[in-house]
Design a protein around this motif. Structure first.
Motif, PDB file in Angstrom:
ATOM      1  N   ASP A  55      12.712  -1.420  -4.870  1.00  0.00           N
ATOM      2  CA  ASP A  55      11.808  -0.961  -5.929  1.00  0.00           C
ATOM      3  C   ASP A  55      10.798   0.027  -5.361  1.00  0.00           C
ATOM      4  O   ASP A  55       9.839  -0.359  -4.715  1.00  0.00           O
ATOM      5  CB  ASP A  55      11.106  -2.178  -6.544  1.00  0.00           C
ATOM      6  N   HIS A  56      11.032   1.303  -5.625  1.00  0.00           N
ATOM      7  CA  HIS A  56      10.118   2.344  -5.149  1.00  0.00           C
ATOM      8  C   HIS A  56       9.189   2.819  -6.259  1.00  0.00           C
ATOM      9  O   HIS A  56       8.457   3.798  -6.084  1.00  0.00           O
ATOM     10  CB  HIS A  56      10.915   3.526  -4.596  1.00  0.00           C
ATOM     11  N   ALA A  57       9.216   2.143  -7.404  1.00  0.00           N
ATOM     12  CA  ALA A  57       8.472   2.601  -8.570  1.00  0.00           C
ATOM     13  C   ALA A  57       7.197   1.810  -8.844  1.00  0.00           C
ATOM     14  O   ALA A  57       6.146   2.402  -9.075  1.00  0.00           O
ATOM     15  CB  ALA A  57       9.375   2.568  -9.796  1.00  0.00           C
ATOM     16  N   SER A  58       7.286   0.476  -8.837  1.00  0.00           N
ATOM     17  CA  SER A  58       6.119  -0.308  -9.258  1.00  0.00           C
ATOM     18  C   SER A  58       4.941  -0.128  -8.304  1.00  0.00           C
ATOM     19  O   SER A  58       3.797   0.020  -8.736  1.00  0.00           O
ATOM     20  CB  SER A  58       6.480  -1.784  -9.422  1.00  0.00           C
ATOM     21  N   GLY A  59       5.203  -0.127  -7.002  1.00  0.00           N
ATOM     22  CA  GLY A  59       4.127   0.085  -6.043  1.00  0.00           C
ATOM     23  C   GLY A  59       3.544   1.479  -6.139  1.00  0.00           C
ATOM     24  O   GLY A  59       2.326   1.669  -6.028  1.00  0.00           O
ATOM     25  N   TYR A  60       4.419   2.455  -6.392  1.00  0.00           N
ATOM     26  CA  TYR A  60       3.957   3.842  -6.503  1.00  0.00           C
ATOM     27  C   TYR A  60       3.046   4.021  -7.710  1.00  0.00           C
ATOM     28  O   TYR A  60       1.968   4.612  -7.603  1.00  0.00           O
ATOM     29  CB  TYR A  60       5.148   4.800  -6.581  1.00  0.00           C
ATOM     30  N   ILE A  61       3.474   3.503  -8.871  1.00  0.00           N
ATOM     31  CA  ILE A  61       2.644   3.706 -10.063  1.00  0.00           C
ATOM     32  C   ILE A  61       1.334   2.938  -9.952  1.00  0.00           C
ATOM     33  O   ILE A  61       0.282   3.423 -10.363  1.00  0.00           O
ATOM     34  CB  ILE A  61       3.408   3.400 -11.370  1.00  0.00           C
TER      35      ILE A  61
END
Length: 195
Positions: A149-155
């Motif tokens: 998951d590279h999305a939740s932490g980024y957002i």
């Protein structure tokens, strides 16, 4: 309460994240009957930032050309929607282990030095404070919070960088493995969500 409702899924009515954002907004408005809702479907297109955008928006010429003013106006419109919102409800469907290009473009449009954040001697400071974000995460195979998951932490990081640190997730993940279980996890998170 002003709610900004953002969707970015490409799958139309079949989208799980769109259903989740709609349910989140419904819960918030039921608990806050006077709430206003602004809606933007990012899938309709958000211009990517480029050299022309940099020269128009970042360099802020004193006398912008008509094309530069058009680019400034687009970015200003996205940013004004966020500035006027108390709560952001953001659809975050996962494609290829990350957020949609449209959602990334939107973040790029609103991340503006001196407007939505500033640099200080102590480091960067977000200027979009006092807001809450509820993220509707949906993924066929990417478990939220996993190494994939590279999305939740980024957002979460990007919103925090801009000053929005109250970030919650309603996640329907691993839908390709067990759709019913993934939807049940999302419903449980929605039920626990403070309105």
């Amino acid at each position: 309460m002003n709610i900004l409702h953002l969707d970015s899924a490409i799958t139309g009515e079949a989208s799980v994240s769109r259903k989740l954002t709609a349910n989140i907004v419904a819960k918030l408005t039921a608990a806050n009957p006077g709430a206003g809702v602004s809606y933007r479907d990012l899938n309709e297109g958000v211009p990517a930032i480029d050299t022309n955008w940099f020269h128009a928006v970042r360099l802020a010429p004193e006398n912008p050309s008509a094309e530069q003013q058009r680019l400034i106006d687009i970015s200003d419109r996205y940013l004004a929607e966020v500035q006027q919102a108390d709560v952001l409800v953001i659809g975050l469907p996962i494609y290829n282990f990350n957020l949609t290009a449209q959602l990334k473009n939107w973040l790029d449009q609103i991340a503006r030095a001196g407007v939505s954040f500033r640099y200080t001697e102590a480091g960067p400071e977000g200027l979009l404070t006092g807001k809450r974000a509820v993220i509707a995460y949906s993924a066929a195979g990417t478990p939220i919070g996993s190494d994939l998951d590279h999305a939740s932490g980024y957002i979460r990081f990007m919103l925090g960088f801009l000053g929005i640190t109250d970030v919650e997730f309603v996640a329907a993940d691993r839908l390709a493995m067990d759709r019913e279980a993934g939807l049940a996890r999302a419903q449980d998170a929605l039920d626990r969500l403070a309105a």
